[in-house]
Each structure stands twice: as C-alpha cells, then as structure tokens.
Scaffold this motif. Structure first.
Motif, short mmCIF file in Angstrom:
data_model
loop_
_atom_site.label_atom_id
_atom_site.label_comp_id
_atom_site.label_asym_id
_atom_site.label_seq_id
_atom_site.Cartn_x
_atom_site.Cartn_y
_atom_site.Cartn_z
N ASP A 32 39.81 54.69 17.52
CA ASP A 32 38.70 54.63 16.71
C ASP A 32 37.41 53.82 17.21
OD1 ASP A 32 39.98 56.52 14.55
OD2 ASP A 32 40.84 54.48 13.93
N ARG A 33 37.34 54.01 18.51
CA ARG A 33 36.38 53.03 19.21
C ARG A 33 35.03 53.63 19.02
NH1 ARG A 33 37.21 49.51 23.57
NH2 ARG A 33 39.35 50.11 23.67
N SER A 34 34.10 52.94 18.74
CA SER A 34 32.75 53.34 18.61
C SER A 34 31.64 52.42 19.33
CB SER A 34 32.16 53.43 17.15
OG SER A 34 32.12 52.32 16.64
N GLN A 35 30.56 52.95 19.57
CA GLN A 35 29.64 52.26 20.10
C GLN A 35 29.17 50.96 19.63
OE1 GLN A 35 26.02 54.26 22.13
NE2 GLN A 35 26.64 53.40 23.98
#
Length: 140
Positions: free
Chosen positions: A26-29
């Motif tokens: 669930d990585r986001s910038q």
C-alpha cells in the motif's frame, strides 16, 4: 540442481523485490522527500513505538531475510563469490535503490535498510558456503 533453479528464479525475484520496495504494501508517494540517517537508532525507535509484533517481524526481519538470496550471486557471477566484492557490489546497488526511493518519493532513504539488507546478504553468503560444503551433490 540448486544453481540451475537459482539462475531461473533470481531475476524474477529481484523484480518482485523492487516492486515491493516502490509500489507494494500500500505504498503511495510521499509529499516530501524522506530520509532517515540515524543508523540503528531509527530501527530501535520503530520497535519501541510499534505495538504489534507482526509489524516488527515484517519490517525488521523482512529487510534481512528478503535479501539473503543475493548472498548466492556467486553461483551465477563468479566474481561475487568473494565476500568483499559481493558486499561492495550490493551496498553500491542498494544505495542506488534507496536514492531512487528518495528522489521518486516512493519510499524513504533509510540507512537502517541498507544495514539490514546488507546483513541479509551476508547471512545468504554464509548459507551459500554451508550449502556448498555440505550438499555438493545438489549443486549443478
């Protein structure tokens, strides 16, 4: 047999690991570039501030175990059988990956990740030596 299997699996494994490092879990910038340069202290703080053991195991031990296969690179790249050459090459590579995480803001540049990942490579290198001595018949 093990060496053949390793040759087949290491490239897809590396691509999968890179996917996890940039897009997985669930990585986001991030809004800003993130950097953590306190060796060991940031991991101790993380462990101290994390309530659930599963997160500690996933992050800390995952950073070690997931990189153990790179300790076997000497099987396909003979110049990397030597520990010094392997670690030099690996540390250079992981610094580039950490820098890419920083510049793309798809992760943090974390010194502890470099340390834990490198420890994993070292453990993999030790395991490779053990396997080569103990199970020669499985190596082709």
């Amino acid at each position: 047999m093990l060496k053949k299997f390793y040759k087949i699996i290491i490239v897809p494994y590396t691509l999968f690991l890179l996917y996890l490092m940039f897009f997985g879990m669930d990585r986001s910038q991030y809004e800003d570039n993130q950097i953590t340069v306190e060796p060991v202290l940031s991991t101790i703080k993380f462990i101290h501030n994390t309530i659930e053991l599963k997160y500690i195991v996933t992050i800390v031990f995952g950073n070690i175990i997931m990189f153990m296969p790179f300790g076997f690179l000497g099987w396909i790249l003979p110049g990397l059988k030597d520990l010094k050459a392997l670690l030099y090459t690996f540390v250079s590579s992981i610094i580039i990956v950490e820098a890419l995480q920083y510049f793309t803001r798809m992760g943090m540049f974390e010194v502890d990740d470099i340390i834990l990942n490198t420890f994993g490579v070292y453990l993999g290198w030790l395991l490779r030596g053990f396997i080569e001595k103990r199970f020669k018949s499985l190596l082709i």
